[in-house]
Enzyme design. Structure first.
Site, PDB file in Angstrom:
ATOM      1  N   ARG A 130       2.221  -0.929  11.071  1.00 43.83           N
ATOM      2  CA  ARG A 130       3.177  -0.967  12.197  1.00 43.83           C
ATOM      3  C   ARG A 130       3.508  -2.357  12.720  1.00 43.83           C
ATOM      4  O   ARG A 130       4.686  -2.614  13.019  1.00 43.83           O
ATOM      5  CB  ARG A 130       2.688  -0.033  13.317  1.00 43.83           C
ATOM      6  CG  ARG A 130       2.915   1.423  12.956  1.00 43.83           C
ATOM      7  CD  ARG A 130       2.124   2.363  13.803  1.00 43.83           C
ATOM      8  NE  ARG A 130       0.706   2.342  13.436  1.00 43.83           N
ATOM      9  CZ  ARG A 130      -0.221   3.149  13.935  1.00 43.83           C
ATOM     10  NH1 ARG A 130       0.119   4.045  14.845  1.00 43.83           N
ATOM     11  NH2 ARG A 130      -1.478   3.076  13.546  1.00 43.83           N
TER      12      ARG A 130
ATOM     13  N   LYS B  17       0.840  -1.204   0.000  1.00 46.91           N
ATOM     14  CA  LYS B  17       0.000   0.000   0.000  1.00 46.91           C
ATOM     15  C   LYS B  17       0.876   1.255   0.000  1.00 46.91           C
ATOM     16  O   LYS B  17       1.660   1.483   0.908  1.00 46.91           O
ATOM     17  CB  LYS B  17      -0.914   0.013   1.229  1.00 46.91           C
ATOM     18  CG  LYS B  17      -1.837   1.224   1.259  1.00 46.91           C
ATOM     19  CD  LYS B  17      -2.850   1.129   2.382  1.00 46.91           C
ATOM     20  CE  LYS B  17      -2.430   1.834   3.643  1.00 46.91           C
ATOM     21  NZ  LYS B  17      -2.405   3.295   3.540  1.00 46.91           N
TER      22      LYS B  17
ATOM     23  N   LYS C 256      -7.276   8.076  -2.240  1.00 47.67           N
ATOM     24  CA  LYS C 256      -8.637   8.504  -1.849  1.00 47.67           C
ATOM     25  C   LYS C 256      -9.119   9.721  -2.658  1.00 47.67           C
ATOM     26  O   LYS C 256      -9.335  10.810  -2.115  1.00 47.67           O
ATOM     27  CB  LYS C 256      -8.691   8.827  -0.354  1.00 47.67           C
ATOM     28  CG  LYS C 256      -8.242   7.691   0.548  1.00 47.67           C
ATOM     29  CD  LYS C 256      -8.389   8.072   2.011  1.00 47.67           C
ATOM     30  CE  LYS C 256      -7.944   6.980   2.955  1.00 47.67           C
ATOM     31  NZ  LYS C 256      -6.483   6.783   2.993  1.00 47.67           N
TER      32      LYS C 256
ATOM     33  N   THR D  44     -12.868  15.239 -13.273  1.00 49.65           N
ATOM     34  CA  THR D  44     -11.498  15.342 -12.740  1.00 49.65           C
ATOM     35  C   THR D  44     -11.084  14.013 -12.106  1.00 49.65           C
ATOM     36  O   THR D  44      -9.936  13.565 -12.250  1.00 49.65           O
ATOM     37  CB  THR D  44     -11.422  16.497 -11.708  1.00 49.65           C
ATOM     38  OG1 THR D  44     -11.833  17.684 -12.367  1.00 49.65           O
ATOM     39  CG2 THR D  44     -10.014  16.670 -11.159  1.00 49.65           C
TER      40      THR D  44
ATOM     41  N   ASP E   7      -3.177   4.334  -2.457  1.00 51.93           N
ATOM     42  CA  ASP E   7      -4.193   4.793  -1.510  1.00 51.93           C
ATOM     43  C   ASP E   7      -4.250   6.325  -1.522  1.00 51.93           C
ATOM     44  O   ASP E   7      -3.740   6.976  -0.613  1.00 51.93           O
ATOM     45  CB  ASP E   7      -3.809   4.244  -0.121  1.00 51.93           C
ATOM     46  CG  ASP E   7      -4.788   4.613   0.966  1.00 51.93           C
ATOM     47  OD1 ASP E   7      -5.914   5.018   0.649  1.00 51.93           O
ATOM     48  OD2 ASP E   7      -4.416   4.493   2.160  1.00 51.93           O
TER      49      ASP E   7
ATOM     50  N   ASP F  42     -13.266  14.614  -6.029  1.00 53.36           N
ATOM     51  CA  ASP F  42     -13.323  15.848  -6.811  1.00 53.36           C
ATOM     52  C   ASP F  42     -14.563  15.767  -7.686  1.00 53.36           C
ATOM     53  O   ASP F  42     -15.410  14.883  -7.482  1.00 53.36           O
ATOM     54  CB  ASP F  42     -12.032  15.992  -7.659  1.00 53.36           C
ATOM     55  CG  ASP F  42     -11.648  17.448  -7.876  1.00 53.36           C
ATOM     56  OD1 ASP F  42     -12.516  18.211  -8.352  1.00 53.36           O
ATOM     57  OD2 ASP F  42     -10.504  17.827  -7.581  1.00 53.36           O
TER      58      ASP F  42
ATOM     59  N   THR G  53     -11.745   5.604   9.453  1.00 52.22           N
ATOM     60  CA  THR G  53     -11.808   4.972  10.787  1.00 52.22           C
ATOM     61  C   THR G  53     -11.420   5.935  11.906  1.00 52.22           C
ATOM     62  O   THR G  53     -11.593   5.619  13.071  1.00 52.22           O
ATOM     63  CB  THR G  53     -10.917   3.717  10.851  1.00 52.22           C
ATOM     64  OG1 THR G  53      -9.657   4.036  10.283  1.00 52.22           O
ATOM     65  CG2 THR G  53     -11.524   2.544  10.140  1.00 52.22           C
TER      66      THR G  53
ATOM     67  N   PRO H  29     -16.702  14.691 -10.965  1.00 48.24           N
ATOM     68  CA  PRO H  29     -16.570  13.414 -11.681  1.00 48.24           C
ATOM     69  C   PRO H  29     -15.525  13.399 -12.788  1.00 48.24           C
ATOM     70  O   PRO H  29     -14.712  12.470 -12.869  1.00 48.24           O
ATOM     71  CB  PRO H  29     -17.981  13.179 -12.226  1.00 48.24           C
ATOM     72  CG  PRO H  29     -18.877  13.861 -11.242  1.00 48.24           C
ATOM     73  CD  PRO H  29     -18.129  15.080 -10.789  1.00 48.24           C
TER      74      PRO H  29
HETATM   75  O1  C5P Z   1       0.141   0.907  11.136  1.00 50.88           O
HETATM   76  P1  C5P Z   1      -1.271   0.447  10.845  1.00 50.88           P
HETATM   77  O2  C5P Z   1      -1.385  -1.052  10.681  1.00 50.88           O
HETATM   78  O3  C5P Z   1      -2.271   1.011  11.826  1.00 50.88           O
HETATM   79  O4  C5P Z   1      -1.558   1.080   9.410  1.00 50.88           O
HETATM   80  C1  C5P Z   1      -2.803   1.124   8.805  1.00 50.88           C
HETATM   81  C2  C5P Z   1      -2.705   1.799   7.480  1.00 50.88           C
HETATM   82  O5  C5P Z   1      -4.005   1.949   6.966  1.00 50.88           O
HETATM   83  C3  C5P Z   1      -2.111   3.212   7.505  1.00 50.88           C
HETATM   84  O6  C5P Z   1      -1.424   3.402   6.277  1.00 50.88           O
HETATM   85  C4  C5P Z   1      -3.331   4.111   7.598  1.00 50.88           C
HETATM   86  O7  C5P Z   1      -3.113   5.386   7.027  1.00 50.88           O
HETATM   87  C5  C5P Z   1      -4.302   3.326   6.734  1.00 50.88           C
HETATM   88  N1  C5P Z   1      -5.709   3.615   6.953  1.00 50.88           N
HETATM   89  C6  C5P Z   1      -6.327   3.500   8.183  1.00 50.88           C
HETATM   90  N2  C5P Z   1      -7.675   3.757   8.297  1.00 50.88           N
HETATM   91  C7  C5P Z   1      -8.389   4.137   7.219  1.00 50.88           C
HETATM   92  C8  C5P Z   1      -7.772   4.227   5.971  1.00 50.88           C
HETATM   93  C9  C5P Z   1      -6.419   3.962   5.870  1.00 50.88           C
HETATM   94  O8  C5P Z   1      -5.688   3.137   9.146  1.00 50.88           O
HETATM   95  N3  C5P Z   1      -9.685   4.331   7.317  1.00 50.88           N
END
Ligand code: C5P
Length: 232
Positions: A208, A30, A61, A68, A59, A64, A118, A66
């Site tokens: 992480r 990702k 996201k 664009t 990723d 804008d 989230t 449609p």
């Molecule tokens: O380090 P961790 O496992 O928490 O990473 C989760 C990844 O998913 C990060 O790159 C974070 O930006 C991404 N992410 C997220 N929640 C979202 C969308 C993306 O944690 N709703």
């Protein structure tokens, strides 16, 4: 389930070293805002050079008007990535415009829609969207399904309901996975791989717990081994 590793390290060198250490696995990588804004197309190419079988999820996201969004989706397709995402709140016309534009390509990336970020708690979310997260996530998922997208980004705990409301084949990609119950960090609603499998998550995203581990390669080996036992 297919593992998606978040390349969230502070420099291209560190991200590429991590990818290099994982090159024996044909997993998803990702690439988020930070890495793409800083390191761009050469970074995607460098990842593919390390392992041409790596799948790349860009990723960014998109949100804008449609036309664009469709222009951007086309450029993303030309990068040769395997999946990208848009915000579901861009709406059905944006969804259809993006999918129609990409239909001209023989090989197009998978397109997912972000339902609810989230980081929202229920109160802040309903101030903006005037519905609870669960309700709106399902509504956004149905909209995405009806307008030809391949799946959604959602929390593990919405995955099953979204599939039941759409289709078994409608993909769910879920961040906040702590494969073996590791430290949640700043994530609110985390799930182990076992729970993710039960909730029928297609793509668990792990950052992480892998890149902060003293042995990322060993950690991915354990994750891949566990995932094999959890496959239906
Ligand atoms: O380090 P961790 O496992 O928490 O990473 C989760 C990844 O998913 C990060 O790159 C974070 O930006 C991404 N992410 C997220 N929640 C979202 C969308 C993306 O944690 N709703």
């Amino acid at each position: 389930m297919e593992l998606c590793v978040a390349l969230d390290l502070p420099s291209a060198e560190e991200n590429l070293m991590l990818a290099e250490s994982l090159k024996m696995y044909n997993i998803w990588m990702k690439v988020g805002f930070r890495a793409y804004i800083r390191d761009g197309k050469p970074f995607i190419e460098a990842l593919k050079k390390i392992n041409p079988e790596f799948k790349i999820f860009l990723d960014l996201k998109l949100y804008d008007i449609p036309n664009t969004m469709a222009d951007a989706a086309e450029e993303i397709t030309k990068l040769g990535v395997d999946m990208f995402n848009i915000h579901a709140s861009a709406g059905p016309v944006a969804m259809r415009t993006v999918m129609e534009r990409l239909s001209a390509y023989e090989k197009r990336p998978l397109v997912l829609a972000v339902t609810a970020l989230t980081s929202f708690d229920d109160e802040t979310f309903s101030l903006i969207y005037e519905k609870s997260i669960d309700e709106k996530a399902e509504q956004f998922a149905k909209m995405s399904y009806e307008n030809g997208l391949d799946g959604v980004v959602c929390s593990t705990f919405e995955s099953r309901a979204i599939k039941e409301a759409t289709s078994d084949d409608f993909l769910t990609l879920c961040p906040g996975i702590r494969p073996f119950g590791e430290d949640a960090g700043d994530q609110q609603r985390v799930a182990t791989l076992e729970v993710a499998a039960k909730e029928r998550v297609d793509f668990p995203v792990v950052g992480r717990p892998i890149y902060k581990d003293a042995d990322p390669q060993g950690k991915v080996a354990k994750i891949v081994a566990l995932m094999a036992t959890l496959q239906p």
